[in-house]
Design a protein around this motif. Sequence first.
Motif, PDB file in Angstrom:
ATOM      1  N   LEU A  62      35.973  -6.685  31.907  1.00  9.96           N
ATOM      2  CA  LEU A  62      34.918  -7.586  32.358  1.00  9.96           C
ATOM      3  C   LEU A  62      35.437  -8.403  33.526  1.00  9.96           C
ATOM      4  O   LEU A  62      36.406  -9.140  33.392  1.00  9.96           O
ATOM      5  CB  LEU A  62      34.484  -8.525  31.235  1.00  9.96           C
ATOM      6  CG  LEU A  62      33.624  -7.927  30.145  1.00  9.96           C
ATOM      7  CD1 LEU A  62      33.316  -8.985  29.088  1.00  9.96           C
ATOM      8  CD2 LEU A  62      32.349  -7.359  30.707  1.00  9.96           C
ATOM      9  N   LEU A  64      34.917 -11.402  35.846  1.00  6.57           N
ATOM     10  CA  LEU A  64      34.205 -12.665  35.652  1.00  6.57           C
ATOM     11  C   LEU A  64      34.645 -13.709  36.666  1.00  6.57           C
ATOM     12  O   LEU A  64      35.641 -13.532  37.365  1.00  6.57           O
ATOM     13  CB  LEU A  64      34.471 -13.187  34.239  1.00  6.57           C
ATOM     14  CG  LEU A  64      34.223 -12.196  33.098  1.00  6.57           C
ATOM     15  CD1 LEU A  64      34.849 -12.697  31.816  1.00  6.57           C
ATOM     16  CD2 LEU A  64      32.749 -11.966  32.925  1.00  6.57           C
ATOM     17  N   ASP A  65      33.911 -14.786  36.701  1.00  6.71           N
ATOM     18  CA  ASP A  65      34.265 -15.937  37.522  1.00  6.71           C
ATOM     19  C   ASP A  65      34.037 -17.193  36.689  1.00  6.71           C
ATOM     20  O   ASP A  65      33.042 -17.290  35.980  1.00  6.71           O
ATOM     21  CB  ASP A  65      33.400 -15.975  38.783  1.00  6.71           C
ATOM     22  CG  ASP A  65      33.935 -16.927  39.824  1.00  6.71           C
ATOM     23  OD1 ASP A  65      34.496 -17.984  39.447  1.00  6.71           O
ATOM     24  OD2 ASP A  65      33.798 -16.639  41.018  1.00  6.71           O
ATOM     25  N   ARG A  66      34.942 -18.120  36.800  1.00  5.18           N
ATOM     26  CA  ARG A  66      34.862 -19.359  36.015  1.00  5.18           C
ATOM     27  C   ARG A  66      33.587 -20.138  36.306  1.00  5.18           C
ATOM     28  O   ARG A  66      33.018 -20.775  35.422  1.00  5.18           O
ATOM     29  CB  ARG A  66      36.104 -20.196  36.335  1.00  5.18           C
ATOM     30  CG  ARG A  66      36.163 -21.481  35.596  1.00  5.18           C
ATOM     31  CD  ARG A  66      37.366 -22.309  36.048  1.00  5.18           C
ATOM     32  NE  ARG A  66      37.523 -23.413  35.155  1.00  5.18           N
ATOM     33  CZ  ARG A  66      38.640 -23.737  34.549  1.00  5.18           C
ATOM     34  NH1 ARG A  66      39.722 -23.045  34.767  1.00  5.18           N
ATOM     35  NH2 ARG A  66      38.687 -24.755  33.733  1.00  5.18           N
ATOM     36  N   CYS A  68      30.676 -18.902  37.196  1.00  6.42           N
ATOM     37  CA  CYS A  68      29.487 -18.084  36.947  1.00  6.42           C
ATOM     38  C   CYS A  68      28.869 -18.504  35.618  1.00  6.42           C
ATOM     39  O   CYS A  68      29.524 -18.457  34.580  1.00  6.42           O
ATOM     40  CB  CYS A  68      29.891 -16.609  36.931  1.00  6.42           C
ATOM     41  SG  CYS A  68      28.683 -15.490  36.263  1.00  6.42           S
ATOM     42  N   CYS A  71      28.507 -15.508  33.107  1.00  8.14           N
ATOM     43  CA  CYS A  71      29.771 -14.869  32.711  1.00  8.14           C
ATOM     44  C   CYS A  71      30.227 -15.285  31.312  1.00  8.14           C
ATOM     45  O   CYS A  71      30.710 -14.459  30.538  1.00  8.14           O
ATOM     46  CB  CYS A  71      30.863 -15.162  33.734  1.00  8.14           C
ATOM     47  SG  CYS A  71      30.587 -14.344  35.316  1.00  8.14           S
ATOM     48  N   VAL A  74      28.153 -13.376  28.789  1.00 10.08           N
ATOM     49  CA  VAL A  74      28.536 -11.959  28.750  1.00 10.08           C
ATOM     50  C   VAL A  74      29.859 -11.804  28.011  1.00 10.08           C
ATOM     51  O   VAL A  74      30.023 -10.905  27.186  1.00 10.08           O
ATOM     52  CB  VAL A  74      28.604 -11.375  30.173  1.00 10.08           C
ATOM     53  CG1 VAL A  74      29.241  -9.998  30.181  1.00 10.08           C
ATOM     54  CG2 VAL A  74      27.209 -11.313  30.786  1.00 10.08           C
ATOM     55  N   LEU A  75      30.810 -12.689  28.269  1.00 12.09           N
ATOM     56  CA  LEU A  75      32.100 -12.630  27.584  1.00 12.09           C
ATOM     57  C   LEU A  75      31.930 -12.849  26.083  1.00 12.09           C
ATOM     58  O   LEU A  75      32.538 -12.147  25.273  1.00 12.09           O
ATOM     59  CB  LEU A  75      33.068 -13.655  28.171  1.00 12.09           C
ATOM     60  CG  LEU A  75      34.466 -13.671  27.577  1.00 12.09           C
ATOM     61  CD1 LEU A  75      35.146 -12.315  27.737  1.00 12.09           C
ATOM     62  CD2 LEU A  75      35.299 -14.754  28.242  1.00 12.09           C
ATOM     63  N   ALA A  87      39.458  -9.559  30.135  1.00 11.15           N
ATOM     64  CA  ALA A  87      38.686 -10.468  30.981  1.00 11.15           C
ATOM     65  C   ALA A  87      39.482 -10.698  32.254  1.00 11.15           C
ATOM     66  O   ALA A  87      40.595 -11.228  32.223  1.00 11.15           O
ATOM     67  CB  ALA A  87      38.427 -11.783  30.260  1.00 11.15           C
ATOM     68  N   PHE A  89      39.464 -12.453  35.857  1.00 12.11           N
ATOM     69  CA  PHE A  89      38.809 -13.533  36.597  1.00 12.11           C
ATOM     70  C   PHE A  89      39.186 -13.480  38.077  1.00 12.11           C
ATOM     71  O   PHE A  89      40.333 -13.206  38.428  1.00 12.11           O
ATOM     72  CB  PHE A  89      39.205 -14.888  36.018  1.00 12.11           C
ATOM     73  CG  PHE A  89      38.553 -15.185  34.699  1.00 12.11           C
ATOM     74  CD1 PHE A  89      37.347 -15.873  34.647  1.00 12.11           C
ATOM     75  CD2 PHE A  89      39.118 -14.760  33.510  1.00 12.11           C
ATOM     76  CE1 PHE A  89      36.728 -16.135  33.439  1.00 12.11           C
ATOM     77  CE2 PHE A  89      38.514 -15.004  32.293  1.00 12.11           C
ATOM     78  CZ  PHE A  89      37.306 -15.701  32.253  1.00 12.11           C
ATOM     79  N   THR A 122      30.047 -10.985  40.121  1.00 12.11           N
ATOM     80  CA  THR A 122      30.301 -11.140  38.693  1.00 12.11           C
ATOM     81  C   THR A 122      29.004 -11.495  37.992  1.00 12.11           C
ATOM     82  O   THR A 122      28.112 -12.077  38.624  1.00 12.11           O
ATOM     83  CB  THR A 122      31.337 -12.254  38.451  1.00 12.11           C
ATOM     84  OG1 THR A 122      30.852 -13.469  39.005  1.00 12.11           O
ATOM     85  CG2 THR A 122      32.671 -11.906  39.041  1.00 12.11           C
ATOM     86  N   PRO A 123      28.866 -11.180  36.740  1.00 15.20           N
ATOM     87  CA  PRO A 123      29.747 -10.385  35.893  1.00 15.20           C
ATOM     88  C   PRO A 123      29.577  -8.887  36.160  1.00 15.20           C
ATOM     89  O   PRO A 123      28.483  -8.423  36.482  1.00 15.20           O
ATOM     90  CB  PRO A 123      29.294 -10.730  34.475  1.00 15.20           C
ATOM     91  CG  PRO A 123      27.867 -11.136  34.615  1.00 15.20           C
ATOM     92  CD  PRO A 123      27.735 -11.742  35.984  1.00 15.20           C
TER      93      PRO A 123
END
Length: 160
Positions: A62, A64-66, A68, A71, A74-75, A87, A89, A122-123
Motif C-alpha cells: 500500500l 500511502l501519504d501521511r 492523505c 489513506c 484504506v490502511l 505500508a 509512505f 496515493t492511496p
Amino acid sequence: MSFQASALLLSWAAILLLALVVAGLVRQVHALTRGAPRPAELGLPPGRPAPAFDRLGPGLLLFLDRDCGVCADVLAAAGGSDRPLHAIFAGEAADEAAARPGLTVLANERDGLFADYRVPATPFAVVVDPDGRVRAAEPVGSPAALHELTLEDARMGGTR
C-alpha cells in the motif's frame, strides 16, 4: 423591410455565426487530440518483476501519504487480509501505522519505491505474488476499492 423579413435575416445570421463557432470548436478538438500526449501508465503492468522483491517479499503493498485523508481508511481496511502487508509512505510514516503488529512500514520512499512502481498518487495498491511478479497495480480511492482489488486477485488465484 417587414418584421418577418427582418426576423428571417436575423435568424440566418445567427445560424451562420453558430456554424462558424462550431467549426472553430471542431478544429480545436482535432488539434488537441492530435497533439495530446498519451496518458502515463499507472503502476507496473501485471506479470512484470516486482522491484525490491528481495527487500519486501510477496504480499499487498500500500503506497500511502501521511497527509492523505483516505489513506488511513484504506490502511485500516487492509488489516483483514491474510497476506503480508507493507505500508510504504511517500514521506514520514503515520504514527498509527508504526504501532500495528505484522505490518512492514517504510517511510520516505517518494524517490525510491514510489518511482520504481510508477505510483502517481496515493492511496495505491500493488499485489505481488510469491514468484516476485506484480499481479495487480491500481489506485484505490476507498476501502471498498481495495476490497474489490483483493477479491479480484483472490478469484484469479492470488497470493495466500
